[in-house]
Design an enzyme around this catalytic site. Structure first.
Site, PDB file in Angstrom:
ATOM      1  N   ARG A 173       9.135  10.958   7.352  1.00  0.00           N
ATOM      2  CA  ARG A 173       8.900  11.409   6.041  1.00  0.00           C
ATOM      3  C   ARG A 173       7.603  12.028   5.535  1.00  0.00           C
ATOM      4  O   ARG A 173       7.193  13.029   4.925  1.00  0.00           O
ATOM      5  CB  ARG A 173       9.293   9.586   5.516  1.00  0.00           C
ATOM      6  CG  ARG A 173       9.716   9.559   4.428  1.00  0.00           C
ATOM      7  CD  ARG A 173       9.813   8.262   3.677  1.00  0.00           C
ATOM      8  NE  ARG A 173       9.665   8.455   2.161  1.00  0.00           N
ATOM      9  CZ  ARG A 173       8.891   6.995   2.403  1.00  0.00           C
ATOM     10  NH1 ARG A 173       8.374   6.600   2.682  1.00  0.00           N
ATOM     11  NH2 ARG A 173       8.066   7.093   0.604  1.00  0.00           N
ATOM     12  N   LYS A 208       0.412   9.383  -5.896  1.00  0.00           N
ATOM     13  CA  LYS A 208       1.158  10.707  -6.724  1.00  0.00           C
ATOM     14  C   LYS A 208       1.382   9.267  -8.308  1.00  0.00           C
ATOM     15  O   LYS A 208       1.389   9.696  -9.164  1.00  0.00           O
ATOM     16  CB  LYS A 208       2.350  11.020  -6.730  1.00  0.00           C
ATOM     17  CG  LYS A 208       1.816  12.169  -5.187  1.00  0.00           C
ATOM     18  CD  LYS A 208       2.749  13.300  -4.958  1.00  0.00           C
ATOM     19  CE  LYS A 208       3.808  12.355  -4.313  1.00  0.00           C
ATOM     20  NZ  LYS A 208       4.059  12.276  -3.120  1.00  0.00           N
ATOM     21  N   ARG A 230      11.361  -1.202   0.228  1.00  0.00           N
ATOM     22  CA  ARG A 230      11.485  -0.191   0.234  1.00  0.00           C
ATOM     23  C   ARG A 230      11.858  -0.370   1.314  1.00  0.00           C
ATOM     24  O   ARG A 230      10.653  -0.488   2.171  1.00  0.00           O
ATOM     25  CB  ARG A 230      11.253   0.825   0.072  1.00  0.00           C
ATOM     26  CG  ARG A 230      10.998   0.919  -1.470  1.00  0.00           C
ATOM     27  CD  ARG A 230      10.616   2.157  -2.393  1.00  0.00           C
ATOM     28  NE  ARG A 230      10.706   3.618  -1.045  1.00  0.00           N
ATOM     29  CZ  ARG A 230       9.826   4.387  -1.930  1.00  0.00           C
ATOM     30  NH1 ARG A 230       9.268   5.130  -2.959  1.00  0.00           N
ATOM     31  NH2 ARG A 230      10.408   5.539  -0.743  1.00  0.00           N
ATOM     32  N   ARG A 235       9.751  20.268  -4.596  1.00  0.00           N
ATOM     33  CA  ARG A 235       9.783  20.582  -3.043  1.00  0.00           C
ATOM     34  C   ARG A 235       9.894  21.324  -2.191  1.00  0.00           C
ATOM     35  O   ARG A 235      10.023  21.058  -0.880  1.00  0.00           O
ATOM     36  CB  ARG A 235      10.640  19.198  -2.728  1.00  0.00           C
ATOM     37  CG  ARG A 235      10.575  17.772  -3.074  1.00  0.00           C
ATOM     38  CD  ARG A 235      11.721  16.794  -2.607  1.00  0.00           C
ATOM     39  NE  ARG A 235      11.508  15.600  -3.767  1.00  0.00           N
ATOM     40  CZ  ARG A 235      10.963  14.442  -2.995  1.00  0.00           C
ATOM     41  NH1 ARG A 235      10.131  14.564  -2.139  1.00  0.00           N
ATOM     42  NH2 ARG A 235      10.904  13.552  -4.035  1.00  0.00           N
ATOM     43  N   ARG A 237       2.714  -1.068   0.572  1.00  0.00           N
ATOM     44  CA  ARG A 237       3.564  -0.949  -0.668  1.00  0.00           C
ATOM     45  C   ARG A 237       5.177  -1.560   0.012  1.00  0.00           C
ATOM     46  O   ARG A 237       5.691  -1.860  -1.213  1.00  0.00           O
ATOM     47  CB  ARG A 237       4.033   0.988  -1.281  1.00  0.00           C
ATOM     48  CG  ARG A 237       4.820   1.106  -2.069  1.00  0.00           C
ATOM     49  CD  ARG A 237       5.074   3.196  -2.033  1.00  0.00           C
ATOM     50  NE  ARG A 237       5.613   2.813  -1.484  1.00  0.00           N
ATOM     51  CZ  ARG A 237       5.510   3.970  -1.628  1.00  0.00           C
ATOM     52  NH1 ARG A 237       5.113   5.687  -2.188  1.00  0.00           N
ATOM     53  NH2 ARG A 237       6.359   5.305  -0.193  1.00  0.00           N
TER      54      ARG A 237
END
Length: 189
Positions: free
Chosen positions: A146, A14, A134, A89, A128
């Site tokens: 998640r 996204k 992260r 969401r 990523r």
């Protein structure tokens, strides 16, 4: 004006696709995470209200989230449109968003859902993590959680926009440019 929801699980692409769409169509990026940070850092009334909930470990109520989104929209009514990234969401947020937009003579034109299987999502998120650092992208258990939270809480939002005939699914596996071209073909219809 085009108002687009870019939808999909964590790791679907996204953020990557949003950046390309913003450039091509000159859209305003609406990311609730970014908006929260701005309001919190600037100590706005909405930011201070949100902080009360966040400091107690609670989710910020949908009404505050919608007010923050509405403020950004009202500041940019002369734009080419908005791309909603990571929002709504929940189905309740989608309904509240739709109502707020109608109140301002706007609508969601389409939802573009990036469909990516779980194994590919996990690989992308791990890759990523190497770039972003992260911590939540580095832990297999957190990654799985998640994805499951997305399926349980966020995925039902797609049914809301299906019922409104605004849902468009794109295969989110392939080259960035191929996926982008597929998205653009849906927008340009």
């Amino acid at each position: 004006m085009k108002n687009i929801i870019l939808f999909g699980p964590p790791g679907a692409g996204k953020g990557t696709q949003s950046n390309k769409l913003i450039q091509k169509y000159n859209l305003i990026h609406l990311s609730t995470g970014d908006l929260f940070r701005i309001h919190l850092n600037n100590k706005t009334e909405l930011g201070l209200e949100a902080r009360k909930f966040m400091d107690n470990g609670n989710l910020v109520p949908d009404s505050i989230v919608i007010n923050i989104v509405e403020k950004k929209i009202l500041e940019n009514l002369n734009s080419n449109g908005f791309i909603f990234d990571g929002f709504p969401r929940t189905v309740n947020q989608a309904i509240a968003l739709d109502q707020m937009l109608v109140k301002n003579n706007l609508i969601i034109d389409l939802m573009i859902a990036l469909n990516v299987n779980d194994e590919e999502l996990k690989e992308r998120i791990k890759k990523r993590a190497l770039v972003s650092g992260r911590i939540d992208d580095q832990n297999e258990e957190k990654i799985n959680n998640r994805i499951q939270v997305y399926k349980k809480e966020t995925l039902p939002v797609s049914n809301h926009y299906r019922k409104l005939d605004k849902y468009n699914e794109i295969n989110g596996i392939g080259s960035i440019d191929d996926i982008f071209n597929k998205i653009c073909s849906k927008i340009d219809k």
